[in-house]
Design a protein around this motif. Structure first.
Motif, short mmCIF file in Angstrom:
data_model
loop_
_atom_site.label_atom_id
_atom_site.label_comp_id
_atom_site.label_asym_id
_atom_site.label_seq_id
_atom_site.Cartn_x
_atom_site.Cartn_y
_atom_site.Cartn_z
N ILE A 47 -6.99 32.82 42.20
CA ILE A 47 -5.85 33.23 41.39
C ILE A 47 -4.63 32.44 41.85
O ILE A 47 -4.34 32.38 43.04
CB ILE A 47 -5.57 34.74 41.51
CG1 ILE A 47 -6.79 35.53 41.05
CG2 ILE A 47 -4.34 35.13 40.69
CD1 ILE A 47 -6.60 37.01 41.07
N PHE A 57 5.30 27.12 34.85
CA PHE A 57 4.13 27.06 33.97
C PHE A 57 2.84 26.71 34.72
O PHE A 57 1.80 26.54 34.09
CB PHE A 57 4.33 26.01 32.87
CG PHE A 57 5.30 26.41 31.80
CD1 PHE A 57 5.01 27.48 30.96
CD2 PHE A 57 6.50 25.74 31.64
CE1 PHE A 57 5.91 27.85 29.97
CE2 PHE A 57 7.39 26.11 30.64
CZ PHE A 57 7.10 27.17 29.81
N TYR A 59 0.68 28.23 36.23
CA TYR A 59 -0.48 29.08 35.98
C TYR A 59 -1.15 28.77 34.64
O TYR A 59 -2.26 29.24 34.39
CB TYR A 59 -0.10 30.57 36.07
CG TYR A 59 0.80 31.08 34.98
CD1 TYR A 59 2.13 30.68 34.90
CD2 TYR A 59 0.33 31.97 34.01
CE1 TYR A 59 2.96 31.15 33.89
CE2 TYR A 59 1.15 32.44 33.01
CZ TYR A 59 2.47 32.03 32.96
OH TYR A 59 3.28 32.49 31.96
N GLU A 60 -0.49 27.97 33.80
CA GLU A 60 -1.14 27.55 32.56
C GLU A 60 -1.90 26.23 32.75
O GLU A 60 -2.72 25.86 31.93
CB GLU A 60 -0.11 27.39 31.45
CG GLU A 60 0.55 28.70 31.05
CD GLU A 60 1.36 28.59 29.78
OE1 GLU A 60 1.44 27.47 29.20
OE2 GLU A 60 1.94 29.61 29.36
N ASP A 65 -7.67 32.26 36.84
CA ASP A 65 -6.79 33.38 36.55
C ASP A 65 -5.44 33.12 37.20
O ASP A 65 -5.35 32.41 38.21
CB ASP A 65 -7.37 34.69 37.11
CG ASP A 65 -8.42 35.29 36.18
OD1 ASP A 65 -8.79 34.64 35.19
OD2 ASP A 65 -8.87 36.42 36.46
N GLY A 66 -4.37 33.69 36.62
CA GLY A 66 -3.07 33.42 37.21
C GLY A 66 -1.97 34.33 36.72
O GLY A 66 -2.12 35.06 35.74
N THR A 67 -0.86 34.28 37.43
CA THR A 67 0.33 35.02 37.02
C THR A 67 1.56 34.25 37.48
O THR A 67 1.44 33.22 38.14
CB THR A 67 0.34 36.45 37.61
OG1 THR A 67 1.41 37.20 36.99
CG2 THR A 67 0.57 36.44 39.12
N VAL A 68 2.72 34.74 37.06
CA VAL A 68 3.98 34.14 37.52
C VAL A 68 4.82 35.25 38.13
O VAL A 68 4.99 36.31 37.54
CB VAL A 68 4.71 33.39 36.39
CG1 VAL A 68 4.82 34.22 35.13
CG2 VAL A 68 6.08 32.90 36.84
N ALA A 69 5.30 35.01 39.34
CA ALA A 69 6.02 36.03 40.10
C ALA A 69 7.52 35.95 39.80
O ALA A 69 8.01 34.92 39.37
CB ALA A 69 5.79 35.82 41.59
N VAL A 77 3.66 38.99 45.83
CA VAL A 77 2.66 39.25 44.79
C VAL A 77 1.27 38.87 45.32
O VAL A 77 0.30 39.63 45.17
CB VAL A 77 2.99 38.45 43.51
CG1 VAL A 77 1.83 38.48 42.52
CG2 VAL A 77 4.27 39.00 42.86
N ASN B 61 6.93 43.92 44.47
CA ASN B 61 6.16 42.73 44.07
C ASN B 61 4.74 42.75 44.62
O ASN B 61 3.82 42.20 44.00
CB ASN B 61 6.91 41.46 44.46
CG ASN B 61 8.10 41.24 43.55
OD1 ASN B 61 7.93 40.90 42.39
ND2 ASN B 61 9.30 41.49 44.05
N GLY B 65 1.29 42.56 42.40
CA GLY B 65 0.09 41.80 42.73
C GLY B 65 -1.16 42.66 42.75
O GLY B 65 -2.18 42.34 42.13
N LEU B 195 -6.85 40.47 36.61
CA LEU B 195 -7.17 39.17 37.18
C LEU B 195 -8.25 39.38 38.23
O LEU B 195 -7.97 39.82 39.34
CB LEU B 195 -5.93 38.54 37.81
CG LEU B 195 -4.71 38.39 36.91
CD1 LEU B 195 -3.54 37.79 37.68
CD2 LEU B 195 -5.04 37.53 35.69
N ARG B 204 -7.69 34.19 32.68
CA ARG B 204 -6.71 35.13 32.11
C ARG B 204 -5.37 34.95 32.77
O ARG B 204 -5.30 34.56 33.94
CB ARG B 204 -7.13 36.56 32.44
CG ARG B 204 -8.09 37.16 31.50
CD ARG B 204 -8.40 38.56 32.00
NE ARG B 204 -9.58 39.03 31.31
CZ ARG B 204 -10.40 39.94 31.80
NH1 ARG B 204 -10.18 40.46 32.99
NH2 ARG B 204 -11.45 40.32 31.10
N GLN B 205 -4.34 35.32 32.04
CA GLN B 205 -3.01 35.32 32.64
C GLN B 205 -2.35 36.68 32.47
O GLN B 205 -2.44 37.28 31.41
CB GLN B 205 -2.13 34.24 31.98
CG GLN B 205 -2.35 32.86 32.54
CD GLN B 205 -2.85 31.88 31.51
OE1 GLN B 205 -2.53 32.00 30.34
NE2 GLN B 205 -3.63 30.91 31.94
N VAL B 206 -1.72 37.13 33.53
CA VAL B 206 -0.85 38.31 33.47
C VAL B 206 0.56 37.76 33.61
O VAL B 206 0.86 37.07 34.59
CB VAL B 206 -1.18 39.28 34.62
CG1 VAL B 206 -0.03 40.25 34.84
CG2 VAL B 206 -2.46 40.05 34.34
#
Lengths: 251, 350
Positions: A47, A57, A59-60, A65-69, A77, B61, B65, B195, B204-206
């Motif tokens: 992740i 961007f 995480y794109e 899988d990914g997120t932005v903190a 996170v 935060n 996560g 995730l 996937r994206q969160v």
């Protein structure tokens, strides 16, 4: 005739075109991280936690899988993810403003706890996305939009050296500073990134690789000149090398 | 069900564990540190993970996560700490992550004091962080109810993929009362959005991020649809002796409990007083209160604040019934006697 692929896009990149400026080093570093994920065979359990900044961007761009903190909180996170799912591989990708200004507390405490997460730290001595403001790592004398007369130690203090601060913390398992301006540097950087991931997957501790990078757009230089400027100025201020290595050599 | 004596905040902690929460992140702050300590003690016993964060900013935060990988998560804090969490709560709400928060509200503003208060009502119900989002807010009035609402909080958080807040205060948090825990099988499955690593499926994206305003507006419209569902399905309140009442007291949480004593005192003197106690502060029971206030001669709102919920009471009553307010601030808890005395003064003036 049979053909063998000797060079291809890593599976761990999403194939979405990068949005970075010409001459920016994010693209090189993204690719290196993706190659390492491929080689370690961890794509399906990795992740990415992207930061706020030019790499918001990120995480794109990864096929994971990914997120932005929130700004500065990537390692918090990542800590939450890793505590809840220790079987996953979690890495943060952060700039100098994110990691060394607004997120300094999270950076230090994540490293100190020895969280099993990996951080890729892009130090280009400036705030890129917001348009060229002073960073904690901006060099003395360097002009930015918020240090228009040049950074002075009396007014703005000295450039922050994160590796030199973090190397004192016992939770750190791998820590190195590098650059990607020559092919040799690129290979060295990949080796470091791999070790920073191994620090996590081998359950040793926190891993961080600081990559001195260019920002031609906000430095106001063409890409080649920016590379030269990095060599002549940033490397002098920020010595390269391995600060902590508890991972050891691969067999 | 077997009853045990427990301190309010510890009962909330045990209820969280019964709800399947195995990940807690928090930072010590009075008057709720016993909850943080309880989780530090208890979570390792049930195979969970406790982590004392370096700040409330980090804690919220970490919650983001741990929630994003699909786990039931909780943090607890008190007013100044809850202020520090607001940015993270906004991200959690926009990213549609379930998470349970406990704010043991204390006197403010500023550093304030460490005594019970309801002065964070606006922050809890009207935003707090940036942007168009809502917290589901539950206001318990007894330790038993706090445990039940904690169990409910985890279910609502998962059901709506939204942060849920237990709005407590130092009195409820610190008092000991007998509680009984409902033993029920807890199952939850967030694997369809969490995730978990992209094994055998596309990544996937969160995220709470969308650089395209039309795209972000779509995300906002989705959130608003969800909030309309929450308002339709999850509004909760208690009505106590309101049918024959001439005067209605409106109070929530600890003050709701104190007001119940006032109603009993008044009834002993032959005064027909009833109580309307909102349990969900968001969604606020506007329709039910509007109905309850009909044909009453007076609505008295009592709070441990300067009159923050009073604005919602006014919206509900909509000018149809006269409204009065009695409040204590800064950690001062009103006694039943002083509220009753004030009420009698109002009655004499009618």
């Amino acid at each position: 005739m049979e053909f063998t692929a000797v060079y291809k896009m890593p599976d761990s990149l999403s194939k979405k075109p990068f949005t970075y400026c010409p001459g920016c080093h994010h693209g090189i570093v993204h690719r290196l991280v993706a190659e390492v994920i491929d080689e370690l065979g961890i794509r399906e359990k990795t992740i990415i936690v992207a930061p706020v900044g030019c790499s918001v961007f990120a995480y794109e761009f990864f096929n994971t899988d990914g997120t932005v903190a929130p700004h500065g909180r990537a390692t918090a996170v990542a800590t939450g993810m890793k505590r809840a799912r220790p079987d996953l591989v979690v890495f943060t990708y952060q700039g100098d403003g994110d990691l060394a200004a607004i997120g300094t507390a999270e950076t230090i405490h994540t490293a100190n706890r020895g969280e099993r997460v990996t951080t890729i730290f892009i130090n280009n001595a400036i705030y890129g996305m917001t348009g060229g403001q002073m960073a904690p790592t901006t060099l003395l004398g360097m002009k930015t939009t918020t240090s228009p007369y040049g950074r002075s130690p009396e007014r703005e203090g000295y450039p922050v050296h994160m590796c030199e601060i973090l190397k004192e913390l016992k939770g750190v398992a791998f820590l190195a500073r590098t650059k990607v301006t020559t092919p040799k540097d690129v290979l060295t950087t990949k080796k470091y990134i791999k070790k920073a991931f191994l620090a996590q997957t081998k359950d040793i501790g926190y891993g961080l690789v600081e990559v001195l990078s260019t920002c031609p757009t906000n430095w106001g230089m063409p890409p080649i000149k920016a590379m030269q400027w990095l060599e002549q100025n940033m490397v002098v201020e920020y010595p390269l090398g391995v600060f902590v290595d508890k991972v050891g050599e691969e067999k | 069900m077997k009853k045990v004596m427990m301190k309010g905040v510890e009962a909330i902690g045990e209820a969280a564990i019964k709800a399947g929460c195995r990940n807690y992140f928090g930072y010590p702050i009075t008057p709720q540190s016993e909850l943080t300590e309880y989780m530090a003690r208890r979570l390792p016993e049930v195979g969970g993970s406790f982590l004392q964060a370096e700040s409330e900013v980090a804690a919220v935060n970490m919650l983001y996560g741990a929630s994003s990988v699909g786990k039931r998560v909780m943090t607890s804090t008190s007013s100044p700490g809850f202020s520090l969490m607001q940015e993270g709560i906004s991200y959690i709400a926009c990213a549609q992550l379930p998470a349970v928060f406990v704010n043991v509200v204390r006197g403010g503003p500023g550093l304030g004091d460490i005594q019970p208060s309801q002065g964070d009502y606006f922050q809890a119900t009207k935003g707090g962080g940036h942007g168009d989002y809502r917290l589901i807010v539950l206001s318990p009035s007894t330790v038993q109810e706090a445990t039940e609402l904690t169990l409910l909080a985890f279910d609502l958080a998962d059901k709506y993929r939204n942060p849920v807040l237990i709005f407590a205060d130092g009195l409820l948090g610190q008092m000991m009362e007998p509680v009984a825990f409902e033993e029920k099988e807890i199952t939850y499955d967030n694997s369809h959005w969490a995730l978990t690593g992209s094994k055998n499926r596309p990544p996937r994206q969160v995220t709470s991020f969308n650089i395209d305003p039309y795209g972000l507006e779509k995300m906002n419209i989705e959130l608003q649809k969800k909030y309309r569902q929450v308002e339709a399905n999850e509004t909760r309140y208690e009505e106590f002796l309101i049918e024959d009442a001439d005067i209605l007291i409106v109070a929530h949480g600890t003050v709701g409990r104190i007001a119940k004593s006032v109603v009993r005192m008044a009834r002993e003197e032959g005064l027909k007083i009833g109580l309307f106690r909102p349990i969900t502060l968001y969604p606020y029971p506007y329709d039910a209160l509007s109905k309850a206030a009909q044909e009453k001669s007076l609505v008295l709102t009592v709070e441990m604040s300067s009159g923050q919920m009073l604005e919602d009471v006014k919206l509900a009553v909509c000018g149809k019934t006269k409204i009065e307010f009695y409040g204590r601030m800064a950690g001062v808890v009103p006694t039943p006697e002083e509220i009753f005395t004030h009420l009698k003064t109002l009655i004499r003036g009618q």
